[in-house]
Design an enzyme around this catalytic site. Structure first.
Site, PDB file in Angstrom:
ATOM      1  N   LYS A   1      -0.873  -6.991  -1.657  1.00  0.00           N
ATOM      2  CA  LYS A   1      -0.706  -5.542  -1.723  1.00  0.00           C
ATOM      3  C   LYS A   1       0.745  -5.128  -1.959  1.00  0.00           C
ATOM      4  CE  LYS A   1      -0.143  -4.676   3.257  1.00  0.00           C
ATOM      5  NZ  LYS A   1       1.224  -4.167   3.128  1.00  0.00           N
ATOM      6  N   ASP A   2       1.701  -6.028  -1.666  1.00  0.00           N
ATOM      7  CA  ASP A   2       3.118  -5.690  -1.842  1.00  0.00           C
ATOM      8  C   ASP A   2       3.640  -6.014  -3.235  1.00  0.00           C
ATOM      9  OD1 ASP A   2       3.373  -4.827   0.783  1.00  0.00           O
ATOM     10  OD2 ASP A   2       3.923  -6.812   1.525  1.00  0.00           O
TER      11      ASP A   2
ATOM     12  N   SER B   1       2.261   4.726   5.876  1.00  0.00           N
ATOM     13  CA  SER B   1       1.526   4.708   4.610  1.00  0.00           C
ATOM     14  C   SER B   1       1.030   6.099   4.219  1.00  0.00           C
ATOM     15  CB  SER B   1       0.323   3.764   4.733  1.00  0.00           C
ATOM     16  OG  SER B   1      -0.604   3.976   3.702  1.00  0.00           O
TER      17      SER B   1
ATOM     18  N   ARG C   1       5.854  -2.306  16.206  1.00  0.00           N
ATOM     19  CA  ARG C   1       4.957  -1.146  16.310  1.00  0.00           C
ATOM     20  C   ARG C   1       4.137  -1.192  17.598  1.00  0.00           C
ATOM     21  NH1 ARG C   1       3.012   0.203  10.112  1.00  0.00           N
ATOM     22  NH2 ARG C   1       4.594  -1.059   9.080  1.00  0.00           N
TER      23      ARG C   1
END
Length: 557
Positions: free
Chosen positions: A82-83, A131, A157
């Protein structure tokens, strides 16, 4: 041969975060299972160097590892699929994908919380995510929630969640699963509510395009269903003009050779979402991704229909005009260039008569292919003997119809992509068939690779053909033009010349361009490039145009 090639070692480049190392270990085990000797090499990336409370753009975690790969410091690079930006350096390719993990997003709540789903969160709860995609789709489902930026790696996180900085997190299921933290997942979110990022959950193994050894090793561990699914999702993302931080989600699933692709778009404020779906053979993954982009773009287009200026030569715009019409866009055709065949009995005919002297024939445009086929017919020469290379989907069609088998097409659909990827060896003879205005960098790059290159002009391009200035004036005065489609640098020059002839101003109209070279030409001429189609085919160009106009309409509204 490099020292690692001689010893059989494979240097695996990776980031140093816990999740990146876990992913690299999966790659190492895959290579070990195939009988090889991998070694991990940790590389610091720009994404790692940025402060944990700052966001970063597409490819921030990718660029440094790619540079190490290009420099020969590592043999393969490990990325979260995805990156990886949708347009890669032409010198690099994805050699393999490992079997995909759970691609979904998940809800994570504070320990001891009674909430077990998105719907359970109390009104006004704070949800942390970096996101825009997650933000838009979650607000569409729960507009009462407070979405706020929260960055950092998984452990950071989670610590901030427990410290009360936020009430919940949205993370990728695959990351938590690979780190052994599945116990923190309250809910795995339905992709029909929050479609995942294209490529999420997949590990991409990147190699140098000319490294035949590693390409062969990667083929042995490549998981075809994952490749097909991710390529469909990435084609969808690329056709929309989006990147890894766009509010766009997609998920492909494959069952018994059939691929089903779900795609969704969300306004970041949650005010609107749209979903679409396509099905077809998994072997057509890329085409299905582009088809989905077109369908989803259709649903977002506002009325009245938008008018798009098409600059292709007379007689060569029919396919594009029909595709634009299917996307609810009205094409206004003003030929900015004309194509003139070269003289019979000239250099092209001479080159065709000597086809058997060449190891490769390289064609970079449909006009070049058509001219070559016509020359072979009039010279009664069979198109056989050498190997054939062509760029894009439209270029080889005249050759295929004439019975030619295409031996090579680059993964990056451009002349420079071909220059880097063509498997030519030193001393091989190569015939390059092109137009008179073609960029000199392709033959220069091939010669730098020690190929013996002969160039032949197959057609001539004339800018600002007679009669088009009046057509342009009619087009601009009858109704507003919403976008200009530039398919080459010559169409940019042709339009500028036509506008000057007619005394018209056109640079204020947004442009959609095919490829970086055309975009650069448009910017030099003073145009604003609203979007860039990453591939030179009609489907990608139309989908990119539809999304660019959709985005502009939403911003204006």
């Amino acid at each position: 041969m490099s020292s690692t090639a001689a010893t059989g070692e494979i240097r695996v480049g990776t980031r140093g975060s816990a999740l990146a190392l876990a992913q690299a270990d999966l790659v190492i085990r895959a290579f070990e299972g195939a009988g090889h000797r991998p070694r991990r090499v940790i590389i610091e990336t720009e994404g790692d160097r940025r402060a944990s409370d700052l966001t970063f753009g597409e490819g921030a975690f990718v660029a440094a590892i790619e540079q190490a790969l290009l420099a020969g410091d590592v043999d393969v690079a490990v990325h979260s699929a995805k990156d990886v930006p949708t347009t890669m350096d032409a010198r690099l390719v994805i050699g393999a994908y490992l079997p995909r993990a759970d691609p979904r997003d998940v809800l994570v709540v504070r320990e001891g919380s009674e909430a077990r789903s998105l719907d359970d969160l109390p009104r006004g709860a704070r949800v942390g995510t970096d996101s825009p995609r997650r933000t838009g789709f979650i607000l569409a489902r729960r507009p009462d929630l407070v979405l706020h930026p929260l960055h950092g790696n998984v452990d950071t996180r989670l610590r901030r969640l427990e410290a009360g900085v936020t009430d919940a997190l949205i993370l990728a299921a695959a990351g938590l699963d690979r780190l052994g933290r599945s116990d923190r997942i309250a809910e795995r979110l339905d992709p029909h509510v929050v479609p995942p990022a294209p490529g999420q959950g997949a590990i991409a193994i990147q190699v140098r395009a000319d490294d035949t050894r590693l390409l062969a090793l990667c083929r042995a561990i490549d998981h075809l269903p994952t490749r097909q699914a991710v390529e469909a999702e990435r084609a969808f993302l690329a056709a929309t003009g989006g990147g890894c931080r766009s509010p766009i989600g997609a998920l492909a699933t494959i069952d018994d050779g059939t691929l089903e692709l779900l795609g969704g778009f969300a306004e970041v404020d949650g005010s609107a979402t749209s979903f679409a779906r396509v099905r077809g053979p998994a072997s057509d993954a890329t085409a299905l991704g582009r088809e989905l982009a077109g369908r989803l773009g259709d649903r977002h287009l506002a009325t009245p229909r938008r008018r798009v200026l098409v600059l292709r030569p007379a007689g060569q715009a029919v396919g594009l005009v029909h595709a634009l019409a299917r996307a609810e866009l009205d094409a206004v055709v003003v030929p900015a260039i004309s194509i003139e065949p070269v003289a019979v009995g000239g250099a092209l005919d001479d080159a065709v008569a000597r086809l058997g002297d060449y190891d490769w024939v390289v064609v970079t445009s449909r006009n070049g292919a058509q001219s070559l086929v016509a020359a072979a017919a009039r010279c009664s020469v069979a198109l056989s003997g050498p190997r054939w290379a062509a760029v894009g989907e439209a270029t080889p069609r005249p050759l295929i119809e004439a019975g030619v088998s295409i031996d090579f097409q680059p993964t990056r659909k451009s002349g420079m992509g071909l220059a880097v990827e063509l498997p030519v060896t030193a001393g091989e003879r190569l015939l390059l068939v092109r137009g008179d205005l073609a960029d000199a960098r392709l033959p220069d790059r091939l010669r730098a690779r020690q190929a013996d290159v002969d160039e032949v002009v197959a057609y001539r391009t004339h800018e600002a053909p007679e009669g088009s200035a009046a057509l342009l004036a009619d087009a601009l005065t009858s109704a507003p033009i919403d976008a200009i489609l530039f398919t080459s640098g010559s169409t940019v020059g042709g339009l500028v010349a036509l506008a000057a002839e007619a005394g018209l101003e056109v640079t204020s109209i947004p442009s959609i361009c095919i490829g970086s070279e055309t975009s650069a030409a448009a910017r030099r001429a003073g145009f604003t490039v609203a979007a860039e189609a990453p591939a030179p085919d009609i489907a990608t160009l139309v989908a990119t145009t539809a999304f660019a106009l959709m985005t502009r309409d939403k911003e204006a509204g």
